[in-house]
Design a protein around this motif. Structure first.
Motif, PDB file in Angstrom:
ATOM      1  N   ASN A 113      31.556  15.917  94.161  1.00  0.00           N
ATOM      2  CA  ASN A 113      30.683  16.141  93.297  1.00  0.00           C
ATOM      3  C   ASN A 113      31.325  17.172  92.324  1.00  0.00           C
ATOM      4  O   ASN A 113      31.322  18.302  92.349  1.00  0.00           O
ATOM      5  N   SER A 114      32.437  16.504  91.374  1.00  0.00           N
ATOM      6  CA  SER A 114      33.162  17.632  90.533  1.00  0.00           C
ATOM      7  C   SER A 114      32.603  17.670  89.277  1.00  0.00           C
ATOM      8  O   SER A 114      33.034  18.414  88.511  1.00  0.00           O
ATOM      9  N   ALA A 115      31.777  16.610  88.523  1.00  0.00           N
ATOM     10  CA  ALA A 115      31.442  16.647  87.127  1.00  0.00           C
ATOM     11  C   ALA A 115      30.599  17.979  86.963  1.00  0.00           C
ATOM     12  O   ALA A 115      29.661  18.389  87.892  1.00  0.00           O
ATOM     13  N   GLY A 116      30.716  18.400  85.751  1.00  0.00           N
ATOM     14  CA  GLY A 116      30.003  19.460  85.368  1.00  0.00           C
ATOM     15  C   GLY A 116      29.944  20.026  83.904  1.00  0.00           C
ATOM     16  O   GLY A 116      30.824  19.433  83.137  1.00  0.00           O
ATOM     17  N   ILE A 117      29.216  20.743  83.427  1.00  0.00           N
ATOM     18  CA  ILE A 117      29.363  21.269  82.142  1.00  0.00           C
ATOM     19  C   ILE A 117      29.228  22.945  82.207  1.00  0.00           C
ATOM     20  O   ILE A 117      28.600  23.195  83.137  1.00  0.00           O
ATOM     21  N   MET A 118      29.608  23.540  81.395  1.00  0.00           N
ATOM     22  CA  MET A 118      29.774  24.849  81.235  1.00  0.00           C
ATOM     23  C   MET A 118      29.441  25.693  79.943  1.00  0.00           C
ATOM     24  O   MET A 118      29.746  25.280  78.856  1.00  0.00           O
ATOM     25  N   ALA A 119      28.282  26.693  80.336  1.00  0.00           N
ATOM     26  CA  ALA A 119      28.115  27.768  79.058  1.00  0.00           C
ATOM     27  C   ALA A 119      27.732  26.947  77.846  1.00  0.00           C
ATOM     28  O   ALA A 119      28.205  27.118  76.776  1.00  0.00           O
ATOM     29  N   VAL A 120      26.834  25.919  77.888  1.00  0.00           N
ATOM     30  CA  VAL A 120      26.270  24.812  76.770  1.00  0.00           C
ATOM     31  C   VAL A 120      25.153  25.852  76.226  1.00  0.00           C
ATOM     32  O   VAL A 120      24.584  26.376  76.806  1.00  0.00           O
ATOM     33  N   PRO A 121      25.024  25.480  74.759  1.00  0.00           N
ATOM     34  CA  PRO A 121      23.728  25.786  74.291  1.00  0.00           C
ATOM     35  C   PRO A 121      22.452  25.358  75.281  1.00  0.00           C
ATOM     36  O   PRO A 121      22.673  24.399  75.923  1.00  0.00           O
ATOM     37  N   LEU A 122      21.436  25.779  75.073  1.00  0.00           N
ATOM     38  CA  LEU A 122      20.056  25.247  75.559  1.00  0.00           C
ATOM     39  C   LEU A 122      19.829  23.833  75.182  1.00  0.00           C
ATOM     40  O   LEU A 122      19.439  23.804  74.031  1.00  0.00           O
ATOM     41  N   ILE A 123      20.026  22.941  76.372  1.00  0.00           N
ATOM     42  CA  ILE A 123      19.635  21.772  76.156  1.00  0.00           C
ATOM     43  C   ILE A 123      18.741  21.192  77.151  1.00  0.00           C
ATOM     44  O   ILE A 123      18.918  21.663  78.325  1.00  0.00           O
ATOM     45  N   ARG A 124      17.786  20.216  76.801  1.00  0.00           N
ATOM     46  CA  ARG A 124      17.066  19.844  78.104  1.00  0.00           C
ATOM     47  C   ARG A 124      17.048  18.337  78.201  1.00  0.00           C
ATOM     48  O   ARG A 124      17.114  17.869  77.211  1.00  0.00           O
ATOM     49  N   ASP A 125      16.780  17.954  79.245  1.00  0.00           N
ATOM     50  CA  ASP A 125      16.800  16.519  79.610  1.00  0.00           C
ATOM     51  C   ASP A 125      15.377  15.960  79.211  1.00  0.00           C
ATOM     52  O   ASP A 125      14.641  16.867  78.830  1.00  0.00           O
ATOM     53  N   ASN A 126      15.188  14.662  79.774  1.00  0.00           N
ATOM     54  CA  ASN A 126      14.051  14.259  79.008  1.00  0.00           C
ATOM     55  C   ASN A 126      12.695  14.510  80.075  1.00  0.00           C
ATOM     56  O   ASN A 126      11.676  14.550  79.720  1.00  0.00           O
ATOM     57  N   ARG A 127      13.109  15.143  81.244  1.00  0.00           N
ATOM     58  CA  ARG A 127      12.101  15.878  81.952  1.00  0.00           C
ATOM     59  C   ARG A 127      11.912  17.199  81.730  1.00  0.00           C
ATOM     60  O   ARG A 127      10.964  17.908  82.281  1.00  0.00           O
ATOM     61  N   GLY A 128      12.575  17.844  80.736  1.00  0.00           N
ATOM     62  CA  GLY A 128      12.348  19.218  80.314  1.00  0.00           C
ATOM     63  C   GLY A 128      13.229  20.329  81.182  1.00  0.00           C
ATOM     64  O   GLY A 128      13.167  21.313  80.822  1.00  0.00           O
ATOM     65  N   TYR A 129      14.150  19.727  81.838  1.00  0.00           N
ATOM     66  CA  TYR A 129      15.000  20.417  82.837  1.00  0.00           C
ATOM     67  C   TYR A 129      16.277  21.063  81.928  1.00  0.00           C
ATOM     68  O   TYR A 129      16.676  20.121  81.373  1.00  0.00           O
ATOM     69  N   GLU A 130      16.558  22.266  82.284  1.00  0.00           N
ATOM     70  CA  GLU A 130      17.670  23.085  81.589  1.00  0.00           C
ATOM     71  C   GLU A 130      19.085  21.955  81.934  1.00  0.00           C
ATOM     72  O   GLU A 130      19.244  21.513  83.241  1.00  0.00           O
ATOM     73  N   SER A 131      19.941  21.865  80.854  1.00  0.00           N
ATOM     74  CA  SER A 131      20.921  20.829  81.231  1.00  0.00           C
ATOM     75  C   SER A 131      22.019  21.178  82.297  1.00  0.00           C
ATOM     76  O   SER A 131      22.621  20.208  82.765  1.00  0.00           O
ATOM     77  N   GLN A 132      22.309  22.423  82.300  1.00  0.00           N
ATOM     78  CA  GLN A 132      23.393  22.788  83.294  1.00  0.00           C
ATOM     79  C   GLN A 132      22.895  22.835  84.812  1.00  0.00           C
ATOM     80  O   GLN A 132      23.563  22.027  85.640  1.00  0.00           O
ATOM     81  N   PHE A 133      21.674  22.985  84.918  1.00  0.00           N
ATOM     82  CA  PHE A 133      20.913  22.910  86.303  1.00  0.00           C
ATOM     83  C   PHE A 133      20.741  21.467  86.506  1.00  0.00           C
ATOM     84  O   PHE A 133      21.061  20.945  87.929  1.00  0.00           O
ATOM     85  N   ALA A 134      20.573  20.740  85.661  1.00  0.00           N
ATOM     86  CA  ALA A 134      20.163  19.195  85.699  1.00  0.00           C
ATOM     87  C   ALA A 134      21.455  18.451  85.985  1.00  0.00           C
ATOM     88  O   ALA A 134      21.559  17.696  87.110  1.00  0.00           O
ATOM     89  N   THR A 135      22.426  18.714  85.266  1.00  0.00           N
ATOM     90  CA  THR A 135      23.793  17.871  85.295  1.00  0.00           C
ATOM     91  C   THR A 135      24.316  18.385  86.605  1.00  0.00           C
ATOM     92  O   THR A 135      24.834  17.728  87.559  1.00  0.00           O
ATOM     93  N   ASN A 136      24.722  19.908  86.910  1.00  0.00           N
ATOM     94  CA  ASN A 136      25.582  20.423  87.793  1.00  0.00           C
ATOM     95  C   ASN A 136      25.143  20.139  89.164  1.00  0.00           C
ATOM     96  O   ASN A 136      25.643  20.224  90.181  1.00  0.00           O
ATOM     97  N   HIS A 137      23.869  20.595  89.313  1.00  0.00           N
ATOM     98  CA  HIS A 137      23.137  20.508  90.515  1.00  0.00           C
ATOM     99  C   HIS A 137      22.140  19.049  90.737  1.00  0.00           C
ATOM    100  O   HIS A 137      22.462  18.472  91.665  1.00  0.00           O
TER     101      HIS A 137
END
Length: 331
Positions: A113-137
């Protein structure tokens, strides 16, 4: 809990490798013919080098990408590589990819599980979840859960979660993981997601032990890759990652940076090494199991923060992740 489960000591073996070891050297001649691997983020940076080493050792490697057409050019020169579609921010995309793999009937021996994003501006997915937590974990939690039958089918599978020393920035805020009640800070959000990667390995290893599935988390090192695309030149300069001409430094050993070949080494080692047979649930760096940091450690020191390997926190994160994704292992 499995009565026969033995906790692996969070301390160097030692392995005999080190910070300058490359992924090829970490493989140590292992023949992976007949093995099947999935590497998220496997079309650029560390993920691409991981794919290259695994495939050249004989493994069939599936590389899921949000835009396969863009990834194709990076992978076309590699043998035994299959390109697939996957968006870790989209639960339906994760489910569809996992179903296609499960329906193929193949066992899954290695999941990186290597994909990830780092230090991005606040973005939320369609569920309202913060993007780094949503993508990375969360995306990787759901992916692993929905590939579980294939991992069990291997009988001797390994799951590698690519974490980071940035976990020292923050643990998981279980009361507000999506920054709904606290001010958003991109590095704190990144650190939280990387702590989650480590905690996931702790819980997953215990859960998977009886099925022959072992889990590890890794800090690859400091490498300048496309992961830093959201950082300004000023931020890169403050990290020592900008040279006198204003170029982003790809590899300067005297500044503590690693090459991509060195950065992929710990992931490859955790995915393949016989030195880790019978072990799991540990955080690794520089191609060895890392030490636990003392409370008074200088920020950025080698080692893992105690909160990122805490079993109670790992179990709590597991339950939270099930609630947030609506996905259960084996369910």
């Amino acid at each position: 809990m499995i009565n026969s489960y033995q906790v692996t000591k969070q301390a160097p073996i030692p392995s005999g490798f080190g910070e300058h070891t490359t992924a090829i050297e970490a493989l140590n001649g292992r023949n992976l013919l007949g093995k099947t691997a999935i590497v998220t983020g496997g079309y650029s940076g560390l993920g691409l080098e991981t794919v290259r080493v695994l495939s050249e050792a004989g493994a069939t490697v599936i590389v899921p990408a949000r835009t396969p057409d863009k990834a194709r050019a990076s992978l076309e020169h590699l043998r035994r590589v299959e390109l697939e579609t996957l968006d870790l921010m989209d639960p339906n995309s994760i489910q569809a990819f996992a179903k296609r793999f499960i329906d193929s009937g193949r066992p899954l021996d290695i999941l990186v599980n290597s994909a990830g994003i780092m230090a991005v501006p606040l973005i939320r997915d369609n569920r309202g979840y913060e993007s780094q937590f949503a993508t990375n974990h969360l995306g990787h939690f759901q992916l692993t859960a929905q590939l579980w039958d294939a991992l069990r089918k291997s009988g001797n599978a390994r799951v590698v979660s690519v974490s980071s020393r940035a976990l020292q920035f923050a643990g998981v805020d279980f009361d507000d993981p999506n920054f709904e009640r606290r001010d958003y800070e991109k590095w704190m959000a990144y650190g939280q997601s990387k702590s989650a990667n480590s905690l996931f390995a702790v819980a997953l290893d215990r859960f998977g032990y009886s099925s022959g599935v072992r889990a590890f988390s890794v800090h690859p090192g400091t490498i300048v890759t496309d992961l830093s695309r959201h950082l300004s030149d000023e931020e890169m300069r403050s990290m020592g990652a900008l040279d006198e001409q204003g170029n982003r430094v790809a590899h300067e050993q005297n500044r503590g940076f690693k090459s991509v070949e060195q950065g992929a080494a710990t992931s490859v080692w955790c995915a393949t090494s016989e030195q880790l047979d019978g072990k799991g649930g540990v955080y690794c760096e520089d191609v060895d199991i890392a030490n636990v940091l003392p409370d008074n450690a200088t920020p950025g020191s080698p080692g893992v923060s105690p909160w990122a390997i805490d079993l109670d926190a790992a179990n709590r994160l597991w339950k939270l992740s099930e609630e947030m994704t609506g996905v259960k292992f084996g369910g």
